[in-house]
Design a protein around this motif. Sequence first.
Motif, PDB file in Angstrom:
ATOM      1  N   THR A   1       7.967   6.764  -1.227  1.00  0.00           N
ATOM      2  CA  THR A   1       6.641   7.114  -1.531  1.00  0.00           C
ATOM      3  C   THR A   1       6.243   7.610  -0.948  1.00  0.00           C
ATOM      4  O   THR A   1       5.709   8.784  -1.527  1.00  0.00           O
ATOM      5  CB  THR A   1       6.096   5.538  -1.515  1.00  0.00           C
ATOM      6  OG1 THR A   1       6.509   4.508  -2.114  1.00  0.00           O
ATOM      7  CG2 THR A   1       5.145   5.800  -1.447  1.00  0.00           C
ATOM      8  N   LYS A   2       6.330   8.230   0.213  1.00  0.00           N
ATOM      9  CA  LYS A   2       5.723   8.920   1.383  1.00  0.00           C
ATOM     10  C   LYS A   2       5.846  10.201   1.122  1.00  0.00           C
ATOM     11  O   LYS A   2       5.026  11.216   1.247  1.00  0.00           O
ATOM     12  CB  LYS A   2       5.009   8.819   2.755  1.00  0.00           C
ATOM     13  CG  LYS A   2       4.442   7.621   3.171  1.00  0.00           C
ATOM     14  CD  LYS A   2       3.943   7.766   4.463  1.00  0.00           C
ATOM     15  CE  LYS A   2       2.578   7.362   4.954  1.00  0.00           C
ATOM     16  NZ  LYS A   2       2.509   7.137   6.533  1.00  0.00           N
ATOM     17  N   VAL A   3       6.767  10.617   0.792  1.00  0.00           N
ATOM     18  CA  VAL A   3       7.964  11.939   0.789  1.00  0.00           C
ATOM     19  C   VAL A   3       7.594  12.492  -0.479  1.00  0.00           C
ATOM     20  O   VAL A   3       7.313  13.347  -1.282  1.00  0.00           O
ATOM     21  CB  VAL A   3       9.649  11.595   1.134  1.00  0.00           C
ATOM     22  CG1 VAL A   3      10.031  11.829   2.375  1.00  0.00           C
ATOM     23  CG2 VAL A   3      10.297  11.185  -0.179  1.00  0.00           C
ATOM     24  N   SER A   4       7.208  11.209  -1.813  1.00  0.00           N
ATOM     25  CA  SER A   4       7.196  11.354  -3.354  1.00  0.00           C
ATOM     26  C   SER A   4       5.629  12.387  -2.918  1.00  0.00           C
ATOM     27  O   SER A   4       5.686  13.439  -3.251  1.00  0.00           O
ATOM     28  CB  SER A   4       7.076  10.579  -4.264  1.00  0.00           C
ATOM     29  OG  SER A   4       8.700  10.479  -3.633  1.00  0.00           O
ATOM     30  N   LEU A   5       5.215  11.398  -2.432  1.00  0.00           N
ATOM     31  CA  LEU A   5       3.639  12.139  -2.427  1.00  0.00           C
ATOM     32  C   LEU A   5       3.196  13.306  -1.696  1.00  0.00           C
ATOM     33  O   LEU A   5       2.623  14.600  -2.165  1.00  0.00           O
ATOM     34  CB  LEU A   5       2.615  11.430  -1.378  1.00  0.00           C
ATOM     35  CG  LEU A   5       2.204   9.843  -2.436  1.00  0.00           C
ATOM     36  CD1 LEU A   5       1.297   8.831  -1.565  1.00  0.00           C
ATOM     37  CD2 LEU A   5       1.047  10.560  -4.016  1.00  0.00           C
ATOM     38  N   LEU A   6       4.009  13.932  -0.670  1.00  0.00           N
ATOM     39  CA  LEU A   6       4.089  14.949   0.118  1.00  0.00           C
ATOM     40  C   LEU A   6       4.818  15.759  -0.402  1.00  0.00           C
ATOM     41  O   LEU A   6       4.342  17.375  -0.681  1.00  0.00           O
ATOM     42  CB  LEU A   6       5.250  14.562   1.376  1.00  0.00           C
ATOM     43  CG  LEU A   6       5.468  15.280   2.520  1.00  0.00           C
ATOM     44  CD1 LEU A   6       4.052  16.400   3.304  1.00  0.00           C
ATOM     45  CD2 LEU A   6       6.626  15.573   4.030  1.00  0.00           C
TER      46      LEU A   6
ATOM     47  N   ASN B   1       7.039  21.568  -0.421  1.00  0.00           N
ATOM     48  CA  ASN B   1       8.152  21.359   0.913  1.00  0.00           C
ATOM     49  C   ASN B   1       9.321  20.225   1.379  1.00  0.00           C
ATOM     50  O   ASN B   1       8.993  19.055   1.725  1.00  0.00           O
ATOM     51  CB  ASN B   1       7.279  21.345   2.053  1.00  0.00           C
ATOM     52  CG  ASN B   1       7.510  21.817   3.982  1.00  0.00           C
ATOM     53  OD1 ASN B   1       8.578  21.875   3.472  1.00  0.00           O
ATOM     54  ND2 ASN B   1       7.110  22.503   4.484  1.00  0.00           N
ATOM     55  N   LEU B   2      10.048  20.824   0.534  1.00  0.00           N
ATOM     56  CA  LEU B   2      11.260  20.511   0.760  1.00  0.00           C
ATOM     57  C   LEU B   2      11.819  20.326   1.622  1.00  0.00           C
ATOM     58  O   LEU B   2      12.172  18.607   1.994  1.00  0.00           O
ATOM     59  CB  LEU B   2      12.331  20.990  -0.886  1.00  0.00           C
ATOM     60  CG  LEU B   2      12.109  19.967  -1.773  1.00  0.00           C
ATOM     61  CD1 LEU B   2      12.985  21.159  -2.636  1.00  0.00           C
ATOM     62  CD2 LEU B   2      12.174  19.157  -2.440  1.00  0.00           C
ATOM     63  N   ARG B   3      12.313  20.812   3.044  1.00  0.00           N
ATOM     64  CA  ARG B   3      12.544  20.506   3.822  1.00  0.00           C
ATOM     65  C   ARG B   3      12.135  19.762   4.906  1.00  0.00           C
ATOM     66  O   ARG B   3      12.243  18.948   5.434  1.00  0.00           O
ATOM     67  CB  ARG B   3      12.112  21.577   4.162  1.00  0.00           C
ATOM     68  CG  ARG B   3      12.892  22.579   5.972  1.00  0.00           C
ATOM     69  CD  ARG B   3      13.881  22.097   6.231  1.00  0.00           C
ATOM     70  NE  ARG B   3      14.553  22.060   7.077  1.00  0.00           N
ATOM     71  CZ  ARG B   3      15.880  21.514   8.281  1.00  0.00           C
ATOM     72  NH1 ARG B   3      16.561  20.462   6.799  1.00  0.00           N
ATOM     73  NH2 ARG B   3      15.426  21.714   9.011  1.00  0.00           N
ATOM     74  N   ALA B   4      10.044  19.463   4.445  1.00  0.00           N
ATOM     75  CA  ALA B   4       9.475  18.773   4.838  1.00  0.00           C
ATOM     76  C   ALA B   4      10.029  17.187   5.147  1.00  0.00           C
ATOM     77  O   ALA B   4      10.194  16.468   5.935  1.00  0.00           O
ATOM     78  CB  ALA B   4       8.445  18.763   4.795  1.00  0.00           C
ATOM     79  N   CYS B   5      10.489  17.035   3.428  1.00  0.00           N
ATOM     80  CA  CYS B   5      10.885  16.398   3.294  1.00  0.00           C
ATOM     81  C   CYS B   5      12.346  15.309   3.081  1.00  0.00           C
ATOM     82  O   CYS B   5      12.660  14.659   3.442  1.00  0.00           O
ATOM     83  CB  CYS B   5      11.117  15.845   1.643  1.00  0.00           C
ATOM     84  SG  CYS B   5       9.065  16.102   0.590  1.00  0.00           S
ATOM     85  N   GLN B   6      13.306  16.515   3.759  1.00  0.00           N
ATOM     86  CA  GLN B   6      14.565  16.443   3.954  1.00  0.00           C
ATOM     87  C   GLN B   6      14.742  15.499   5.424  1.00  0.00           C
ATOM     88  O   GLN B   6      15.151  14.532   5.655  1.00  0.00           O
ATOM     89  CB  GLN B   6      15.760  17.795   3.562  1.00  0.00           C
ATOM     90  CG  GLN B   6      16.598  17.227   4.535  1.00  0.00           C
ATOM     91  CD  GLN B   6      17.156  19.080   4.670  1.00  0.00           C
ATOM     92  OE1 GLN B   6      16.372  19.742   4.570  1.00  0.00           O
ATOM     93  NE2 GLN B   6      18.294  19.070   5.182  1.00  0.00           N
ATOM     94  N   LEU B   7      13.769  16.438   6.510  1.00  0.00           N
ATOM     95  CA  LEU B   7      13.584  16.147   7.653  1.00  0.00           C
ATOM     96  C   LEU B   7      12.918  14.403   7.553  1.00  0.00           C
ATOM     97  O   LEU B   7      13.836  13.914   8.607  1.00  0.00           O
ATOM     98  CB  LEU B   7      12.294  16.718   8.474  1.00  0.00           C
ATOM     99  CG  LEU B   7      12.724  18.072   8.918  1.00  0.00           C
ATOM    100  CD1 LEU B   7      11.986  18.728   9.107  1.00  0.00           C
ATOM    101  CD2 LEU B   7      14.442  17.986   9.281  1.00  0.00           C
ATOM    102  N   LEU B   8      12.202  14.103   6.826  1.00  0.00           N
ATOM    103  CA  LEU B   8      11.462  12.576   6.908  1.00  0.00           C
ATOM    104  C   LEU B   8      12.771  11.733   6.213  1.00  0.00           C
ATOM    105  O   LEU B   8      12.340  10.858   6.770  1.00  0.00           O
ATOM    106  CB  LEU B   8      10.144  12.679   6.216  1.00  0.00           C
ATOM    107  CG  LEU B   8       9.169  13.615   6.433  1.00  0.00           C
ATOM    108  CD1 LEU B   8       8.328  13.182   5.787  1.00  0.00           C
ATOM    109  CD2 LEU B   8       8.690  13.194   7.975  1.00  0.00           C
ATOM    110  N   LEU B   9      13.082  11.753   5.535  1.00  0.00           N
ATOM    111  CA  LEU B   9      14.440  11.414   4.907  1.00  0.00           C
ATOM    112  C   LEU B   9      15.590  11.151   5.737  1.00  0.00           C
ATOM    113  O   LEU B   9      16.837  10.270   5.308  1.00  0.00           O
ATOM    114  CB  LEU B   9      14.274  11.518   3.320  1.00  0.00           C
ATOM    115  CG  LEU B   9      13.508  11.087   2.366  1.00  0.00           C
ATOM    116  CD1 LEU B   9      13.705  12.111   0.592  1.00  0.00           C
ATOM    117  CD2 LEU B   9      13.551  10.063   2.477  1.00  0.00           C
ATOM    118  N   GLY B  10      15.944  12.717   6.874  1.00  0.00           N
ATOM    119  CA  GLY B  10      17.230  12.577   7.629  1.00  0.00           C
ATOM    120  C   GLY B  10      17.962  12.789   6.796  1.00  0.00           C
ATOM    121  O   GLY B  10      19.746  12.260   6.993  1.00  0.00           O
ATOM    122  N   HIS B  11      18.035  13.386   5.349  1.00  0.00           N
ATOM    123  CA  HIS B  11      19.257  13.878   5.009  1.00  0.00           C
ATOM    124  C   HIS B  11      19.747  14.786   5.640  1.00  0.00           C
ATOM    125  O   HIS B  11      18.974  16.250   5.865  1.00  0.00           O
ATOM    126  CB  HIS B  11      18.586  13.793   3.156  1.00  0.00           C
ATOM    127  CG  HIS B  11      18.722  13.357   2.372  1.00  0.00           C
ATOM    128  ND1 HIS B  11      17.375  13.216   1.366  1.00  0.00           N
ATOM    129  CD2 HIS B  11      19.028  11.932   2.410  1.00  0.00           C
ATOM    130  CE1 HIS B  11      17.525  12.462   0.543  1.00  0.00           C
ATOM    131  NE2 HIS B  11      17.809  11.324   1.195  1.00  0.00           N
TER     132      HIS B  11
END
Length: 207
Positions: free
Chosen positions: A160-165, A171-181
Amino acid sequence: MLDIHSQVPWRPRAGARTTGAKLALKPVYVWGIRIRLQVALRARDLALFDLALDSKLRGCDLVALKVSDLVSASGVRSRVMILQRKTGRPVQFEVTEQTRRSVAGWIERKGLGPGDWLFPSRKKQGAHLSTRQYARLVDRWITLIDLDPSAYGTHSMRRTKVSLLYKKTGNLRACQLLLGHTKLESTVRYLGVEVDDALELSEALEL
């Protein structure tokens, strides 16, 4: 008055692959669930719901949290780092003020100590909440606001939060870091990023 039905539920574009994908929650749905849990005085569910959104952790990592993972001598931390079971890599997440309040309220109500599971099992003494029970709780939360539980699941909480972000910043890199991928490609697939998304972001730029 909060109207959770004021927005038409998201529908995939024609030809999009949705097999196995669970939808992210819209902000109006988040608040709809949160308010109902608050009114019902469901302290554990509220803390679990809030923390699931903030942490973006997989269910297996979320249910295995201990009080000491989140709480220091000064109270619930505003940032937490957890070692992921699946990847063995650390991931960091923020704990918002709303979540700090609900988690602290749950710990106080339950009388939990630093070495206790944050969400202990109600069926097995000494065990934590199971991932299966967590999934059942997510289904119940979704039905509280009259949505179809088959369209949502534990990964809805994670994304939910990363989709909104992503929608706000691209910013896919930020989403990657937040998801721990470990790989950016995993984040692209997880968020369902498509060529149309990339073109829309590009079109919004002015040069």
